[in-house]
Write an enzyme that holds these catalytic residues in place. Structure first.
Site, PDB file in Angstrom:
ATOM      1  N   HIS A 175     -14.144 -39.743  -7.748  1.00  0.00           N
ATOM      2  CA  HIS A 175     -14.401 -40.893  -7.216  1.00  0.00           C
ATOM      3  C   HIS A 175     -13.908 -41.988  -8.369  1.00  0.00           C
ATOM      4  O   HIS A 175     -14.192 -41.940  -9.307  1.00  0.00           O
ATOM      5  CB  HIS A 175     -15.608 -41.132  -6.633  1.00  0.00           C
ATOM      6  CG  HIS A 175     -16.823 -41.217  -7.416  1.00  0.00           C
ATOM      7  ND1 HIS A 175     -17.118 -39.684  -7.537  1.00  0.00           N
ATOM      8  CD2 HIS A 175     -17.678 -41.942  -8.309  1.00  0.00           C
ATOM      9  CE1 HIS A 175     -18.409 -39.678  -8.483  1.00  0.00           C
ATOM     10  NE2 HIS A 175     -18.484 -41.088  -8.962  1.00  0.00           N
ATOM     11  N   ILE A 176     -13.268 -43.013  -7.794  1.00  0.00           N
ATOM     12  CA  ILE A 176     -12.948 -44.215  -8.852  1.00  0.00           C
ATOM     13  C   ILE A 176     -13.797 -45.213  -8.305  1.00  0.00           C
ATOM     14  O   ILE A 176     -13.946 -45.791  -7.284  1.00  0.00           O
ATOM     15  CB  ILE A 176     -11.240 -44.702  -8.515  1.00  0.00           C
ATOM     16  CG1 ILE A 176     -10.455 -43.508  -8.864  1.00  0.00           C
ATOM     17  CG2 ILE A 176     -11.087 -45.930  -9.334  1.00  0.00           C
ATOM     18  CD1 ILE A 176      -8.883 -43.752  -8.513  1.00  0.00           C
ATOM     19  N   GLN A 180     -21.354 -38.704 -14.484  1.00  0.00           N
ATOM     20  CA  GLN A 180     -21.019 -38.536 -12.988  1.00  0.00           C
ATOM     21  C   GLN A 180     -22.086 -37.750 -12.540  1.00  0.00           C
ATOM     22  O   GLN A 180     -22.867 -36.951 -12.975  1.00  0.00           O
ATOM     23  CB  GLN A 180     -19.771 -37.319 -13.231  1.00  0.00           C
ATOM     24  CG  GLN A 180     -19.309 -37.188 -11.812  1.00  0.00           C
ATOM     25  CD  GLN A 180     -18.229 -36.115 -11.824  1.00  0.00           C
ATOM     26  OE1 GLN A 180     -17.682 -35.867 -12.914  1.00  0.00           O
ATOM     27  NE2 GLN A 180     -17.567 -35.942 -10.636  1.00  0.00           N
ATOM     28  N   VAL A 204     -22.252 -37.378  -8.885  1.00  0.00           N
ATOM     29  CA  VAL A 204     -21.742 -37.005  -7.498  1.00  0.00           C
ATOM     30  C   VAL A 204     -20.144 -36.090  -7.845  1.00  0.00           C
ATOM     31  O   VAL A 204     -19.471 -36.859  -8.419  1.00  0.00           O
ATOM     32  CB  VAL A 204     -21.138 -38.039  -6.395  1.00  0.00           C
ATOM     33  CG1 VAL A 204     -20.983 -37.278  -5.306  1.00  0.00           C
ATOM     34  CG2 VAL A 204     -22.588 -38.665  -6.004  1.00  0.00           C
TER      35      VAL A 204
HETATM   36  P1  AMP Z   1     -21.239 -41.519 -10.606  1.00  0.00           P
HETATM   37  O1  AMP Z   1     -22.448 -41.606 -11.237  1.00  0.00           O
HETATM   38  O2  AMP Z   1     -19.853 -41.888 -11.322  1.00  0.00           O
HETATM   39  O3  AMP Z   1     -20.951 -40.025 -10.121  1.00  0.00           O
HETATM   40  O4  AMP Z   1     -21.184 -42.189  -9.225  1.00  0.00           O
HETATM   41  C1  AMP Z   1     -21.686 -42.023  -8.014  1.00  0.00           C
HETATM   42  C2  AMP Z   1     -21.959 -43.381  -7.415  1.00  0.00           C
HETATM   43  O5  AMP Z   1     -22.201 -43.037  -5.984  1.00  0.00           O
HETATM   44  C3  AMP Z   1     -23.043 -44.170  -7.880  1.00  0.00           C
HETATM   45  O6  AMP Z   1     -22.658 -45.278  -8.222  1.00  0.00           O
HETATM   46  C4  AMP Z   1     -24.219 -44.123  -6.766  1.00  0.00           C
HETATM   47  O7  AMP Z   1     -24.912 -45.475  -6.612  1.00  0.00           O
HETATM   48  C5  AMP Z   1     -23.287 -43.981  -5.305  1.00  0.00           C
HETATM   49  N1  AMP Z   1     -23.795 -43.565  -4.188  1.00  0.00           N
HETATM   50  C6  AMP Z   1     -24.776 -42.490  -4.284  1.00  0.00           C
HETATM   51  N2  AMP Z   1     -25.013 -42.140  -2.935  1.00  0.00           N
HETATM   52  C7  AMP Z   1     -24.280 -43.037  -2.251  1.00  0.00           C
HETATM   53  C8  AMP Z   1     -24.096 -43.378  -0.805  1.00  0.00           C
HETATM   54  N3  AMP Z   1     -24.718 -42.668   0.096  1.00  0.00           N
HETATM   55  N4  AMP Z   1     -23.371 -44.159  -0.365  1.00  0.00           N
HETATM   56  C9  AMP Z   1     -22.852 -44.926  -1.080  1.00  0.00           C
HETATM   57  N5  AMP Z   1     -22.573 -44.831  -2.512  1.00  0.00           N
HETATM   58  C10 AMP Z   1     -23.401 -43.979  -3.159  1.00  0.00           C
END
Ligand code: AMP
Length: 113
Positions: A99-100, A93, A95
């Site tokens: 999120h799914i 993770q 972000v």
């Molecule tokens: P996770 O690693 O599970 O936290 O997923 C975070 C996801 O957010 C990753 O797949 C990134 O590519 C995506 N992400 C980061 N910034 C953005 C953005 N500005 N718009 C769309 N997706 C994003």
């Protein structure tokens, strides 16, 4: 919870390719897609990660799963798609707004990497 870029996307402070929105959730294309279809589905209510969810979040969590299936179908991938939730840094993770990941359009191995 600290503000994340996903909160900024909800507030339209940074752009995103939004594919679905309702009162409870928002879905937009991942900026770095890992499959031909890669959509992120987030609750508008800020939940940091799935392990932080409580019974008070039960209805929004159910809503997210229903919408994830509908979105995958609407995008033309009713037969095969994968839903992923990374919980915590150790699981990937990056972000910290729940999120799914909705992924489809390529072969998926099991166990997941
Ligand atoms: P996770 O690693 O599970 O936290 O997923 C975070 C996801 O957010 C990753 O797949 C990134 O590519 C995506 N992400 C980061 N910034 C953005 C953005 N500005 N718009 C769309 N997706 C994003």
């Amino acid at each position: 919870m600290t503000d994340t870029l996903f909160s900024k996307i909800i507030r339209r402070e940074i752009p995103a390719d939004i594919v679905y929105e309702d009162d409870l959730c928002l879905a937009f294309r991942d900026i770095d897609p890992q499959a031909p279809l890669h959509i992120l589905l987030i609750p508008k209510q800020p939940i940091v990660k799935i392990a932080d969810a409580t019974e008070s979040n039960q209805s929004v969590l159910g809503h997210l799963l229903l919408k994830a299936g509908e979105i995958a179908k609407e995008q033309g991938y009713a037969d095969a798609f994968r839903l992923v939730i990374n919980n915590g840094e150790g699981a990937g993770q990056t972000v910290f707004h729940l999120h799914i990941h909705i992924l489809a359009g390529r072969a998926f191995s099991w166990p997941a990497g």
